[in-house]
Write a protein that holds these residues in place. Sequence first.
Motif: not given
Length: 676
Positions: A270-273, A303-312
């Motif tokens: 999900y982060s990459r997509v 953007s928020n979900i991407h940052e959340n996932y990649s940060g996690a």
Amino acid sequence: MKKFYLTFIFLSLAATCFADEGMWFISNSGKNLREAGKAVVSIDFMGTGSLISKEGLVITNHHVASADIAALSTTEHNYIVDGFWAKSKAQEIPIPGRKVQILQYMLDVTDKVDSLFVNGIVKKGPMSGRRISYLLEEKYSKETGLVASLGKFWGGNKYYMSFYKEYSDIRLVAAPANQIANFGGETDNWDWPQHKCDFAMLRIYTAPDGSAAEYSKDNVPLKSEKYLKISQKGYREGGKTIVIGYPGSTSRYLSSFQLNEKLGIRYNIYSRVLCTQDQILTKYMAKDPEIRIKYSEKQFSKSNIHENYSGALEYVERFKVMEHKKATERQLQQWIDADPARTRRWGSLLPNMAKCYAAAEAVERYKAYVGSCIYSGSDFFKLSNAVASLQKDCSAGKVETARRRTLEVLSNMDVKVEEELFSSMLKIYFENVPDSQLAPYHKELKAAHNANCEAIAAAMLKESVFMDVNYFDRIFGTGNFAAVYEDPVFKFYEGFKKVSIRQMSLEANPVDLSTYNDEYKIALYRMNESLGRTQYADANSTLRVSYGKVEGFEPRDGIWYRHQSNLEGILQKYKPGDYEFGLTDDWRTVLERAGQNVPVDFLSDNDITGGNSGSPVLNARCELIGLAFDGNKESLCGDFEYVHDYNRTISVDIRYVLWVLRNYAHLDNILEEIGI
């Protein structure tokens, strides 16, 4: 059954013992805090708000209300760009579809759930939770006239029913322009220092008799039974902070196997997509103000979900969360092996989980690619979904529902944007999903174009009706949907119905993993209970309280972040003409004439997660000093483990909110209402 607020034996310690970690039930707190909790509301369980006047005035985060603000906006009245300030109640704007819930009480219904299993009314399995919720929520809603919502805690050790009054006439009162509310945008998101005035104000209206009612011009402001007092005295570093809200979801009691599936597969994909989707949306939004209005909420969410996932992913590794999970499992296995009864029930639990999760990996990867690329991809697929049901039922009611859903999608999409999203998502999908998992129509497309993903997308869109923004308006006039059903975009979407994920999962792994997951949490709960450890439940959108203090932190060796940002920081970050760091002339003039260094945002070590957005931050006297709106990057693994000394809550200082209301918006009517 007697009504009562939750009590729990492990919460008998004083609240001060709970500082920092934990999202606790509010029931065992002091009287003042319990009373303050009655003024905290849920905004459709996607965010939190607080009643701050006797006339139903609610304050929450701007980003909680941003979808509504965008929906109310037009090119002539763009409330996202220009802000909105109601100088009187007559100017407040109704928000269609928005609801606010106020908790009345909770019941322990564990025995009721157990009886459903014992009497065979419900059988344990993947769908048992939904069945239980349906039966009990319907029963209690009818009996009480309130909205009843069942919560499952610690894998099913406990079940509590929450009862809410729900209000559906909600109106927009105040919202600063995006450049004020979201200054620094995504660049500053999850970072520090921040300088956002992330707030908005809503008002709850009722029928004249005080009962909940749909919108009517005859409705009146809610007579608030409880509301929070606002403090203008501020706080000191080390001062006590209390956050009350509706945190959405945490997973701190999951196993290492579940964590690997969630992060190594789902978050990774999900982060990459989402990163690709965010880049496409940002590019078009920067070029066209109208596209910016249509896509602001979608872009923010992605953007928020991407940052959340990649940060996690980053911080789970940095703080060795996986190693901690495995250490807990070793201790759990030793505890199980030490008792014959425990061994009979859970002796093979962990080895079985390891085997089954390994078998499920290929299916989970497929689900992640389909979910991220297709169901969360282009709006062309939302259009497909909107009219799909009409193949079987073209009754007037179904057609009207489909028309309404279609027009809603069309009003918030742009063909150029969707064309690029569609092509990019198809490329990722075909490059990562093996042929053995492709639907028959998808295999045909891939073979016809020699696996050239760009050629597949181009051919599908070349003569597609989805490229004509007016097409759907016309077909709902004629009632002839045949061309849509034969369209390659629609057929591609329908192709997924030929793939049974359930069958795919059963073939890979016939065991119900949800039962294993529940048993793991139950065993872990019982172990901690036997060892006398205090336990708080995972967040699940029920009312919780978090205790902490105002405090900076050290993100890396040799770097210290102080606990507060100030007005001067906005001017220091100012970039003329920049979308995230730009300032309009009138706002910049107000800042430059401030004559004082107003506190803007602050840090505390309260434990929060998604759903806490808009939560009131209280001082030791239960007075409102701020609104929680974000966490720092280091807290992004907080859904899986709270990391002491690193997790921080970022809040907007209520004094900054008041300063904006007074010096920029000149909203004297609101300041008078809240007693300032």
